[in-house]
Design a protein around this motif. Structure first.
Motif, PDB file in Angstrom:
ATOM      1  N   CYS A  60       0.854  -1.193   0.000  1.00  0.00           N
ATOM      2  CA  CYS A  60       0.000   0.000   0.000  1.00  0.00           C
ATOM      3  C   CYS A  60       0.888   1.241   0.000  1.00  0.00           C
ATOM      4  O   CYS A  60       1.408   1.637   1.043  1.00  0.00           O
ATOM      5  CB  CYS A  60      -0.910  -0.029   1.237  1.00  0.00           C
ATOM      6  N   SER A  61       1.088   1.832  -1.163  1.00  0.00           N
ATOM      7  CA  SER A  61       1.943   3.016  -1.282  1.00  0.00           C
ATOM      8  C   SER A  61       1.270   4.225  -0.664  1.00  0.00           C
ATOM      9  O   SER A  61       0.050   4.348  -0.663  1.00  0.00           O
ATOM     10  CB  SER A  61       2.257   3.298  -2.750  1.00  0.00           C
ATOM     11  N   ILE A  62       2.079   5.136  -0.182  1.00  0.00           N
ATOM     12  CA  ILE A  62       1.571   6.362   0.422  1.00  0.00           C
ATOM     13  C   ILE A  62       1.074   7.296  -0.687  1.00  0.00           C
ATOM     14  O   ILE A  62       1.769   7.509  -1.676  1.00  0.00           O
ATOM     15  CB  ILE A  62       2.661   7.021   1.307  1.00  0.00           C
ATOM     16  N   PRO A  63      -0.149   7.793  -0.583  1.00  0.00           N
ATOM     17  CA  PRO A  63      -0.663   8.701  -1.623  1.00  0.00           C
ATOM     18  C   PRO A  63       0.233   9.926  -1.770  1.00  0.00           C
ATOM     19  O   PRO A  63       0.694  10.507  -0.790  1.00  0.00           O
ATOM     20  CB  PRO A  63      -2.048   9.097  -1.096  1.00  0.00           C
ATOM     21  N   ARG A  68       6.758   2.821  -4.323  1.00  0.00           N
ATOM     22  CA  ARG A  68       7.354   1.619  -3.736  1.00  0.00           C
ATOM     23  C   ARG A  68       6.291   0.841  -2.967  1.00  0.00           C
ATOM     24  O   ARG A  68       5.396   1.427  -2.381  1.00  0.00           O
ATOM     25  CB  ARG A  68       8.451   1.991  -2.738  1.00  0.00           C
ATOM     26  N   PRO A  69       6.440  -0.488  -2.916  1.00  0.00           N
ATOM     27  CA  PRO A  69       5.555  -1.241  -2.029  1.00  0.00           C
ATOM     28  C   PRO A  69       5.844  -0.835  -0.588  1.00  0.00           C
ATOM     29  O   PRO A  69       6.998  -0.774  -0.170  1.00  0.00           O
ATOM     30  CB  PRO A  69       5.938  -2.698  -2.260  1.00  0.00           C
ATOM     31  N   LYS A 101      10.501  -6.611   6.508  1.00  0.00           N
ATOM     32  CA  LYS A 101      11.797  -7.306   6.553  1.00  0.00           C
ATOM     33  C   LYS A 101      12.774  -6.739   5.541  1.00  0.00           C
ATOM     34  O   LYS A 101      13.958  -6.639   5.796  1.00  0.00           O
ATOM     35  CB  LYS A 101      11.590  -8.800   6.315  1.00  0.00           C
ATOM     36  N   ASP A 102      12.254  -6.373   4.383  1.00  0.00           N
ATOM     37  CA  ASP A 102      13.088  -5.756   3.365  1.00  0.00           C
ATOM     38  C   ASP A 102      13.316  -4.306   3.782  1.00  0.00           C
ATOM     39  O   ASP A 102      12.352  -3.559   3.989  1.00  0.00           O
ATOM     40  CB  ASP A 102      12.371  -5.812   2.011  1.00  0.00           C
ATOM     41  N   PRO A 103      14.550  -3.857   3.927  1.00  0.00           N
ATOM     42  CA  PRO A 103      14.812  -2.495   4.387  1.00  0.00           C
ATOM     43  C   PRO A 103      14.277  -1.417   3.448  1.00  0.00           C
ATOM     44  O   PRO A 103      14.215  -0.261   3.803  1.00  0.00           O
ATOM     45  CB  PRO A 103      16.336  -2.429   4.507  1.00  0.00           C
ATOM     46  N   ARG A 104      13.897  -1.816   2.260  1.00  0.00           N
ATOM     47  CA  ARG A 104      13.319  -0.838   1.325  1.00  0.00           C
ATOM     48  C   ARG A 104      11.806  -0.750   1.475  1.00  0.00           C
ATOM     49  O   ARG A 104      11.149  -0.089   0.674  1.00  0.00           O
ATOM     50  CB  ARG A 104      13.680  -1.226  -0.099  1.00  0.00           C
TER      51      ARG A 104
END
Length: 154
Positions: A60-63, A68-69, A101-104
């Motif tokens: 859920c990407s920030i509007p 990015r996911p 878990k993924d730092p991105r």
């Protein structure tokens, strides 16, 4: 929610929050939200008692932000009696460990601009303000519709 919500948020609504509770926490709405494969809903228990709810939405990407996911902390409500005991911080840590878990993969949320205690809590947990918007539910008193989006790069 009929026990947890009103002590903190009843002042936002002309009817003390009944409209909002019936709209958002009806069986029909819950069933609809649970159909979303990216939606995760939890009851928060403490000493064998349900003291809150937690909802996370994956992918859920920030509007208005990048695409990015991300993970959205969509709802976190804890009983007022339990607040200040560190459970909110523990829940945020659990969300980060389980879903970011993924730092991105940032974690983001929306918070009312009038909820100064909540804003300070999120800032102390590493969130920064990433934008503003207005909550568009016309049943809410207009003075309380201001919102912040906050994000944490985990």
């Amino acid at each position: 929610m009929s026990v947890i919500y009103p002590p903190v948020y009843a002042h936002l609504w002309p009817d003390g929050g009944n409209y909002y509770l019936n709209k958002l926490y009806s069986i029909e709405n819950l069933k609809s939200e649970l159909k979303d494969p990216d939606s995760r809903y939890y009851f928060v228990e403490y000493n064998e008692e349900t003291i809150g709810i937690l909802k996370v939405v994956l992918n859920c990407s920030i509007p208005g932000g990048d695409n990015r996911p991300m993970v959205k902390l969509h709802r976190i409500y804890l009983s007022p009696e339990i607040q200040g005991k560190g459970l909110g911080k523990q829940l945020l840590n659990w969300i980060e460990e389980k879903f970011c878990k993924d730092p991105r993969t940032p974690l983001w949320l929306e918070v009312m601009d009038s909820q100064e205690k909540a804003i300070r809590f999120y800032e102390n947990c590493g969130f920064i303000k990433a934008g503003t918007f207005s909550f568009d539910d016309l049943m809410m008193k207009a003075v309380y519709r201001g919102m912040f989006r906050m994000i944490k790069e985990v």
